[in-house]
Scaffold this active site. Structure first.
Site, short mmCIF file in Angstrom:
data_model
loop_
_atom_site.label_atom_id
_atom_site.label_comp_id
_atom_site.label_asym_id
_atom_site.label_seq_id
_atom_site.Cartn_x
_atom_site.Cartn_y
_atom_site.Cartn_z
N CYS A 77 2.78 -8.62 9.00
CA CYS A 77 3.68 -9.21 8.01
C CYS A 77 5.13 -8.86 8.37
O CYS A 77 5.65 -9.33 9.37
CB CYS A 77 3.30 -8.77 6.60
SG CYS A 77 4.08 -9.78 5.31
N HIS A 178 -1.85 -10.41 5.96
CA HIS A 178 -2.27 -9.01 5.84
C HIS A 178 -3.76 -8.89 6.15
O HIS A 178 -4.59 -9.12 5.28
CB HIS A 178 -2.01 -8.49 4.43
CG HIS A 178 -0.57 -8.23 4.14
ND1 HIS A 178 0.05 -7.04 4.46
CD2 HIS A 178 0.38 -9.01 3.59
CE1 HIS A 178 1.32 -7.10 4.11
NE2 HIS A 178 1.55 -8.28 3.58
N GLU A 180 -5.44 -6.23 6.42
CA GLU A 180 -6.00 -5.14 5.60
C GLU A 180 -6.33 -5.61 4.18
O GLU A 180 -7.04 -4.90 3.45
CB GLU A 180 -5.04 -3.94 5.57
CG GLU A 180 -3.84 -4.06 4.65
CD GLU A 180 -2.68 -4.87 5.20
OE1 GLU A 180 -1.60 -4.85 4.57
OE2 GLU A 180 -2.83 -5.55 6.24
#
Length: 196
Positions: A77, A178, A180
């Site tokens: 990001c 993202h 994650e």
């Protein structure tokens, strides 16, 4: 494998570390120069403002070190955006100038900003980063600024306009979404990066 998550002072440091740990790899959140030099993979996370991340890297004397490392680096990001030459954010911020592109405010043609939620990525090339990921698969985005399509774009996403969602120049990779926060697909992409 030695994995360093660069301590950029951002909010998603721990969530990136937990995602990597869940894959069975050990990682360290660090800004220690020796640990960075001796790492096998480096991840630059990012949530917040480019000015704050660049200031943190400057204060820690990491600018030239990052620019000259040779191991694979993944910017996530905002961590992807700092690889650029320049961002329009906050009136104009210089990036690391690793990938010769600029970051600009998304022209969403009336769609709300920030671009928040799940969206698909369109592959420009066949790449190891996309192993076992399909073109209709979706990842989680939260951003208002983006890198336009350019010769280093390896995947793009549409949100009012087409923008770069995955980029690569030499050993430097970046993803605008993202991983994650993107569940199993995000884990798969992180694993693919760690196995490059």
């Amino acid at each position: 494998m030695k994995i360093v998550i660069l301590n950029t002072g951002c909010a998603n440091l721990l969530s990136v570390k937990l995602a990597i740990d869940r894959l069975g790899y050990d990682s360290k959140i660090s800004c220690d120069i020796l640990q960075i030099y001796n790492s096998d993979k480096i991840i630059i996370p990012g949530v917040g403002s480019m000015a704050s991340v660049m200031n943190q890297l400057y204060q820690l004397n990491l600018i030239e070190i990052i620019k000259n490392i040779t191991q694979p680096v993944l910017g996530i990001c905002l961590g992807m955006q700092v690889l650029s030459m320049f961002s329009e954010e906050s009136g104009g911020i210089k990036g690391l100038d690793i990938i010769p592109v600029n970051v600009s405010l998304l022209n969403t043609n009336g769609l709300s900003l920030p671009h928040t939620g799940w969206n698909k990525i369109n592959f420009n090339i066949d790449h190891l980063l996309f192993k076992n990921i399909n073109i209709k698969d979706r990842f989680y985005f939260v951003h208002s600024y983006a890198i336009p399509i350019n010769k280093f774009t390896i995947a793009s996403t549409f949100y009012g306009m087409e923008f770069t969602s995955v980029i690569q120049k030499n050993n430097f990779f970046g993803v605008q979404f993202h991983p994650e926060k993107s569940g199993l697909l995000g884990n798969r992409l992180l694993k693919n990066f760690l196995e490059i």
